[in-house]
Design a protein around this motif. Sequence first.
Motif, mmCIF file in Angstrom:
data_model
loop_
_atom_site.group_PDB
_atom_site.id
_atom_site.type_symbol
_atom_site.label_atom_id
_atom_site.label_comp_id
_atom_site.label_asym_id
_atom_site.label_seq_id
_atom_site.Cartn_x
_atom_site.Cartn_y
_atom_site.Cartn_z
ATOM 1 N N GLY A 255 2.838 5.441 -7.312
ATOM 2 C CA GLY A 255 1.855 5.033 -8.197
ATOM 3 C C GLY A 255 1.776 5.642 -9.257
ATOM 4 N N ALA B 289 -5.211 -1.974 -0.930
ATOM 5 C CA ALA B 289 -4.261 -2.806 -0.107
ATOM 6 C C ALA B 289 -4.067 -2.458 1.362
ATOM 7 N N GLY C 83 -0.577 1.052 -10.430
ATOM 8 C CA GLY C 83 -0.862 1.392 -9.050
ATOM 9 C C GLY C 83 -1.383 2.692 -9.224
ATOM 10 N N SER D 181 0.893 -1.167 0.006
ATOM 11 C CA SER D 181 0.028 0.215 0.086
ATOM 12 C C SER D 181 0.753 1.366 0.084
ATOM 13 N N ALA E 63 -5.797 1.659 -5.662
ATOM 14 C CA ALA E 63 -4.949 0.223 -5.275
ATOM 15 C C ALA E 63 -4.463 0.132 -4.002
ATOM 16 N N LEU F 99 2.532 1.647 -3.526
ATOM 17 C CA LEU F 99 1.542 2.091 -4.506
ATOM 18 C C LEU F 99 1.341 3.593 -4.244
#
Length: 220
Positions: free
Chosen positions: A114, A127, A119, A107, A123, A110
């Motif tokens: 990202g 996560a 990602g 997490s 997303a 991302l």
Amino acid sequence: MKWIYIVAGIALYIKFLILPNPAPVLMDMSIVEAVVQDSGVPNAVSGIIFRNRLYDTIFEVVVFTIAIMGAHFLLANERPPATVYQFTDQPSIVLARLGATIAALVSIELAIRGHLSPGGGFAAGVAGGTAIGLVAITSSPEWMQAIYQRWRAAILEKVSVLIFIIFAVLTLVGIELPHGELGALASGGVIPILNILVAIKVALGSWAAILLFIRYRGLL
């Protein structure tokens, strides 16, 4: 009135069949290259979500917020169950918490990167919510609720939405941060900030939903 609708529908289909569609005007560069150049981030999906279709993203964040509020409203009058179903065997607890650690690290990755690789904020938030859910099914509900209140997660969730909307409005009116060097971590203007804000919002919103279902359903 029914016949008017039928005639209008037939006329519309005749228009589709008879009138030709104009040929699209193609650019010299591909659409992906145009999005990357316009947004300043290698991840064209993030460029589209947080720039080309920013209106959609704003309302997606708002809809998610309303969904969490709706779940709280609908479950508020229900009686909490006497039993909360959780993992009790040690191997399952170890595996769930290991999965939570991996999901939390994914997490963060991302959310921060990202805009550079596949990602992004949504997303990352999913996560993060998965990590919280895995911890929730192996921990005491009172402990989860205490941490949620100690870190003022509900307030932080609402503040992240407000900041997201402010940055989005500034972007829509043409006020942008410098794009920086393409491919660098500090690039893409406001897009990395929006990614992080969305990740925080989705993760904390998922946490709120998990606590609600544990409290009023006894399970996830």
